[in-house]
Motif scaffolding. Structure first.
Motif, mmCIF file in Angstrom:
data_model
loop_
_atom_site.group_PDB
_atom_site.id
_atom_site.type_symbol
_atom_site.label_atom_id
_atom_site.label_comp_id
_atom_site.label_asym_id
_atom_site.label_seq_id
_atom_site.Cartn_x
_atom_site.Cartn_y
_atom_site.Cartn_z
ATOM 1 N N UNK A 1 -13.470 -5.831 -1.408
ATOM 2 C CA UNK A 1 -14.305 -6.767 -2.188
ATOM 3 C C UNK A 1 -13.486 -8.032 -2.475
ATOM 4 N N UNK B 1 -6.661 -2.747 -3.009
ATOM 5 C CA UNK B 1 -8.106 -2.625 -3.176
ATOM 6 C C UNK B 1 -8.564 -1.233 -3.604
ATOM 7 N N UNK B 2 -7.829 -0.201 -3.221
ATOM 8 C CA UNK B 2 -8.237 1.187 -3.462
ATOM 9 C C UNK B 2 -7.985 1.614 -4.909
ATOM 10 N N UNK C 1 -13.744 -10.403 5.629
ATOM 11 C CA UNK C 1 -15.142 -10.017 5.812
ATOM 12 C C UNK C 1 -15.355 -9.004 6.919
ATOM 13 N N UNK C 2 -14.303 -8.695 7.690
ATOM 14 C CA UNK C 2 -14.475 -7.687 8.747
ATOM 15 C C UNK C 2 -14.133 -6.280 8.232
ATOM 16 N N UNK C 3 -13.666 -6.179 7.008
ATOM 17 C CA UNK C 3 -13.275 -4.876 6.466
ATOM 18 C C UNK C 3 -14.055 -4.530 5.215
ATOM 19 N N UNK C 4 -13.472 -3.673 4.391
ATOM 20 C CA UNK C 4 -14.210 -3.093 3.260
ATOM 21 C C UNK C 4 -13.738 -3.593 1.896
ATOM 22 N N UNK D 1 -10.567 -0.003 9.629
ATOM 23 C CA UNK D 1 -10.164 1.312 10.163
ATOM 24 C C UNK D 1 -10.690 1.448 11.583
ATOM 25 N N UNK D 2 -10.156 2.345 12.424
ATOM 26 C CA UNK D 2 -9.029 3.241 12.120
ATOM 27 C C UNK D 2 -7.700 2.482 12.063
ATOM 28 N N UNK D 3 -6.766 3.034 11.299
ATOM 29 C CA UNK D 3 -5.438 2.441 11.202
ATOM 30 C C UNK D 3 -4.679 2.679 12.506
ATOM 31 N N UNK D 4 -3.978 1.665 12.977
ATOM 32 C CA UNK D 4 -3.206 1.838 14.218
ATOM 33 C C UNK D 4 -1.899 2.592 13.957
ATOM 34 N N UNK E 1 -8.063 -8.190 4.673
ATOM 35 C CA UNK E 1 -9.119 -7.173 4.693
ATOM 36 C C UNK E 1 -8.620 -5.890 5.351
ATOM 37 N N UNK E 2 -9.246 -4.785 4.983
ATOM 38 C CA UNK E 2 -8.824 -3.439 5.421
ATOM 39 C C UNK E 2 -9.825 -2.930 6.461
ATOM 40 N N UNK F 1 0.842 -1.198 0.000
ATOM 41 C CA UNK F 1 0.000 0.000 0.000
ATOM 42 C C UNK F 1 0.884 1.257 0.000
ATOM 43 N N UNK G 1 0.886 3.813 1.563
ATOM 44 C CA UNK G 1 1.237 4.392 2.864
ATOM 45 C C UNK G 1 2.575 3.854 3.371
#
Lengths: 252, 252
Positions: free
Chosen positions: A205, A158-159, A200-203, A186-189, A183-184, A120, A122
């Motif tokens: 696809x 994914x973005x 499945x706990x994030x955003x 938030x908030x990011x630590x 999976x992604x 990513x 970041x």
């Protein structure tokens, strides 16, 4: 390591991607024997790369040898960030391509494929200057696809609206060496390393990615990768079972 | 606000970009009068957008009116993240384009230009689904460039090897409405909002960006943007002086 490999065998998980530091704790030979005895394939070894570190060439050759001894077809490469004090991200990317090229003969001889992993954006400054699938494919292009591929990790990609076209490009060139789902959330630590939850706990696809990778003709393993303190603090067996359930629900 | 505007005037800084919440504290009319009296141009108002929030339409119309009253030529738009529970990032981007379109008549009538700002991909889930300059330009394209432009912020875009081509595209289409310089320093703090240091303390090629934006023919203001607890905890006047010095050294 013993508990994880036994847990995979018990749940019918056919393979596992391993990390070098954890392999080193048990020893490469012993880990390889353990996986073999349990009928578990070592799908990849994480990680080589960090081409900005002193001694990177010898260390990466050792990593290739370790992958070969584990029977892992793939060594994942995380390139490293900008050299200290440098702002030249273009130059740093070119240097990564050159470094990969220097490893190609040893990788071919060992029968281990190098997988350039875009991380990513970041992480671009301090961990991996290769930030998109397109960049990773550009860097892989000069080398034979049998020696150099890319690692597709949903968390990192994914973005990117270009990723679907780049997946097709990767598939057409036979460059997908490794496919990881993460999976992604938030908030990011702080430090942003440990923000990956269970599937499945994030955003992300995840199924769309799996279908897109399938559509390229890729038939290799799919690895699930989770980095999160909340998950790591739970009993490993429980996490493994939930991972399998969520994989079926969100990826398969 | 009073001290900052006075400080800008004292140091010969000709303009300032303002934030809505801080303008609201003093009042729009009073802020506008203060800036006018000091001879300081309000270069932009931050921010409209957040098109996933209830009441976004009326709130953005108010933001346009506030920008007009301040004499700011530009309202910066941060799109907002994925709607709660959604994983459809493509759909969310399309919705942003539609929302911007609905604001165009009011923006044209008020003489305020809307600037779609791509934020760094680490914000794509929860703050801004528009993650690259290319995406922002795609979304702006259906609308007249007098009404809809883009905001170029070095902090968000530096990692992207496509950004130089996209800057040329933005310039050719007359879409650069706002240019902000901010530097990237690591490690990223929790929540990743406050990681922007003074110009030259990070790894962004600020001068390369300034030259690339210049080369497009852009002659508008250049804003310096700093979000960092360490910087904010220092006396404002001292920070403003250092910002000007560093701007001259690293951007001009």
């Amino acid at each position: 390591m013993e508990a994880t490999i036994a847990g995979c065998a018990e749940l019918g998980v056919p393979g596992i991607g391993l990390w070098r530091d954890q392999v080193a704790e048990l020893g490469v030979a012993r880990t390889a024997a353990l996986a073999r005895a349990a009928g578990i394939e070592v799908t990849s070894l994480c990680r080589g790369g960090f081409f900005d570190a002193p001694g990177w060439f010898d260390d990466n050759r050792r990593a290739i040898d370790e992958a070969a001894e584990l029977g892992a077809a793939v060594l994942v490469l995380v390139s490293g960030g900008l050299p200290a004090g440098s702002r030249d991200v273009d130059g740093a990317r070119r240097a990564v391509g050159d470094a990969v090229g220097r490893l190609v003969p040893h990788a071919l001889a060992a029968g281990v494929r190098l997988a350039i992993e875009p991380l990513h954006p970041m992480f671009a400054a301090d961990r991996c200057v290769v930030a998109t699938l397109g960049q990773a494919l550009d860097l892989a292009e000069p080398y034979p696809s049998s020696a150099v591929g890319v690692c597709v990790d949903t968390y990192h990609l994914w973005w990117d609206d270009q990723v679907w076209a780049q997946l097709a490009r990767a598939g057409a060139a036979g460059r997908i060496a490794c496919f990881q789902v993460a999976d992604w959330i938030t908030p990011l630590p702080e430090g942003v390393l440990l923000g990956r939850g269970l599937p499945g706990t994030g955003c992300v696809e995840l199924r769309r990615f799996r279908e897109a990778v399938d559509a390229t003709g890729y038939t290799g393993p799919i690895e699930v990768e989770i980095f999160h303190e909340d998950v790591w603090s739970r009993p490993g067996g429980e996490v493994l079972r939930e991972t399998v359930e969520r994989y079926v629900e969100h990826v398969l």
